[in-house]
Design an enzyme around this catalytic site. Sequence first.
Site, mmCIF file in Angstrom:
data_model
loop_
_atom_site.group_PDB
_atom_site.id
_atom_site.type_symbol
_atom_site.label_atom_id
_atom_site.label_comp_id
_atom_site.label_asym_id
_atom_site.label_seq_id
_atom_site.Cartn_x
_atom_site.Cartn_y
_atom_site.Cartn_z
ATOM 1 C CG HIS A 1 -5.224 4.980 14.595
ATOM 2 N ND1 HIS A 1 -5.982 5.404 15.658
ATOM 3 C CD2 HIS A 1 -4.049 4.558 15.129
ATOM 4 C CE1 HIS A 1 -5.308 5.234 16.792
ATOM 5 N NE2 HIS A 1 -4.129 4.739 16.503
ATOM 6 C CG ASP B 1 -9.657 4.572 15.533
ATOM 7 O OD1 ASP B 1 -8.763 4.650 14.669
ATOM 8 O OD2 ASP B 1 -9.728 3.609 16.329
ATOM 9 C CD GLU C 1 -4.426 0.894 16.241
ATOM 10 O OE1 GLU C 1 -3.542 0.082 16.507
ATOM 11 O OE2 GLU C 1 -4.983 1.588 17.117
HETATM 12 ZN ZN LIG Z 1 -2.786 4.059 18.022
#
Ligand SMILES: [Zn+2]
Length: 591
Positions: free
Chosen positions: A179, A181, A248
């Site tokens: 992910h 973010d 996430e």
């Molecule tokens: Zn993570």
Amino acid sequence: MSPHKGDTLLPSTTAEVAPAKRSTSAGLRFVKGLLVGIALWTCLHAAGVARVPACLSDALVGEEYNAEAQCPQVSAVTPEKSSELWSSLGETLSTDAFKTRAVEWLGGAVRVPTQSFDKMGPVGEDPRWEVFGPFHDYLLKAFPLVHSTLELTKVNTWGLVYVWKGSDASLKPLLLAAHQDVVPVNPDTVDKWTHPPFSGYFDGERIWGRGSSDDKSGLIAIMSTIESLLERNFQPTRGVVLTFGFDEETSGLHGAASLSEYLVKTFGENAFLLLVDEGGGFAQEYDGVVATPAVAEKGYIDVRVEVTSPGGHSSVPPSHTTIGILSQLLVHYEANPYEPILSRDTPMYWKSQCLAAHVPGLPHKLRKALKKGVKSDHALKEAQKELFKERAFRALVGTTQAIDLINGGVKTNALPEQAWAVVNHRIATDSSVDAVKEHDTALLKSLAQEFNLSYAAFGSQVTGEDAPAYGTLTLTDAWGTALEPAPISPIDAPEYALLSGTIKATYNAHRSLKKDDSIVVAPGIMSGNTDTRYYWALTPHIYRYNHHNSGNGTALSNGVHTINESIDADAFVEMIRFFSTLILNADEFSA
Ligand SMILES: [Zn+2]
Ligand SMILES: *[C@@H]1O[C@H](CO)[C@@H](O)[C@H](O)[C@H]1NC(C)=O
Ligand SMILES: *[C@@H]1O[C@H](CO)[C@@H](O)[C@H](O)[C@H]1NC(C)=O
């Protein structure tokens, strides 16, 4: 990973442990008697009278305990067709020059802040998503070959899917997830960081900043691997697909949820060989090193407990106000925690058996109880008692509850008409959302009656339907985010063996070791949820594991989700080695 990260534990063919052979024939009984006799004699001489009982029980357990059956271990798996490529890339990974490059790749990614916040509006409306634009620009600049060779699709604007086509379209592609973010940095804590949170600073040993570990290390390790393979003109036979979510840390609703829809539409269900996402790593456990790919995730539900009762002036109070009643309900919750049980068909049991079978330094008593516990329920209870002394282990096994939010009352001279709290549950892998709802509903029933409350839980009336009541008690799924425990990825599958063998090869190659038993691979679980919660349909073989070195096993000591997040540069290079080995091994894999 999400704030509730996992520990991870060991594998199973143990799920189908054959029942102990019963030696019913007289011949076998005689042999057994003889063995006991020999064991007794040996123990007397070797251990002395005082140690005979312990020695004897070990000997008798040893007679029937089959470590390989309880926790099968595979040998290291290395590429054959691409063995030269793997060796030469491996040598490159060991150089200081490559480490410098890896540090720049990851540091650069950390320097582009990509924080995701709770309750963000839709993409295109909430301006806070725009931070992913500069991150995409960074990836484009840092990994030119990936972008000129792989096919990139942006899903819901910021989700990234890269497709590296294989020459044999009949082979299921490998799916790698990460992910983009990161968890927000609390502005009040910025000056507490040893190096600023978005500096990507390299101090000669560690790379510092938010995301350096969770999960830009995973994402950048995958990109660095593919860039490096492309520089060596590697062309895959089996396709490789990358899927990078962007929220996430706030449940994946906009990112992985859309990505999953796109992947299913484009590739179909069960279309991938296996999926690797963030999650477990490897760490020292007792006197061994144990890698714990998570083969499952616990479920999740936030239960909102709401009480209403008549308001009024607080100068004429009832004996229990709304807040008082809610408090008693919460006290009742805490007085009645879920009882965790280590059952034989769960990953945590399999992990325990791997410890017993292969890891040195386990306390004698615990190892003995685990070995006997294969058949004896009594011994398994003993083992459970030992293992549960560690709070983290106990929490992973069972359904947990934590009262995390409370609200009620507006003014000191007004009786509160409403009060509520939210109880957070992480659901055991062998339980379910419904089981938790039923449990909580039943738990509060007697108090609802005692306080004369009309009681409704999860959309059904429980009590007080026909009679007038003093107030109400209502249980609901607080945000409608309940999630079942993930399906358990099989550990007796060739895909799991491929992963295990890759872990062993990576660990050994990184340290110039040869022995297959330098690291034990044991299945684990996640106590929190990764983006894989949306990917169940894509493959039954989901492993949350990116080979990060967790050192002495204090999983969060690297500042994940808090101050001082950082990663050891050598550990980051080892992650690149893992993904390189995985891609090359998967390329040659046939089930
Ligand atoms: Zn993570
Ligand atoms: C951050 O690291 C510094 C040392 O580099 C240490 O003094 C400080 O206590 C750490 N802060 C936290 C919250 O761990
Ligand atoms: C419950 O409260 C209602 C409303 O105050 C009242 O009419 C009813 O008699 C109470 N029931 C019991 C069992 O106390």
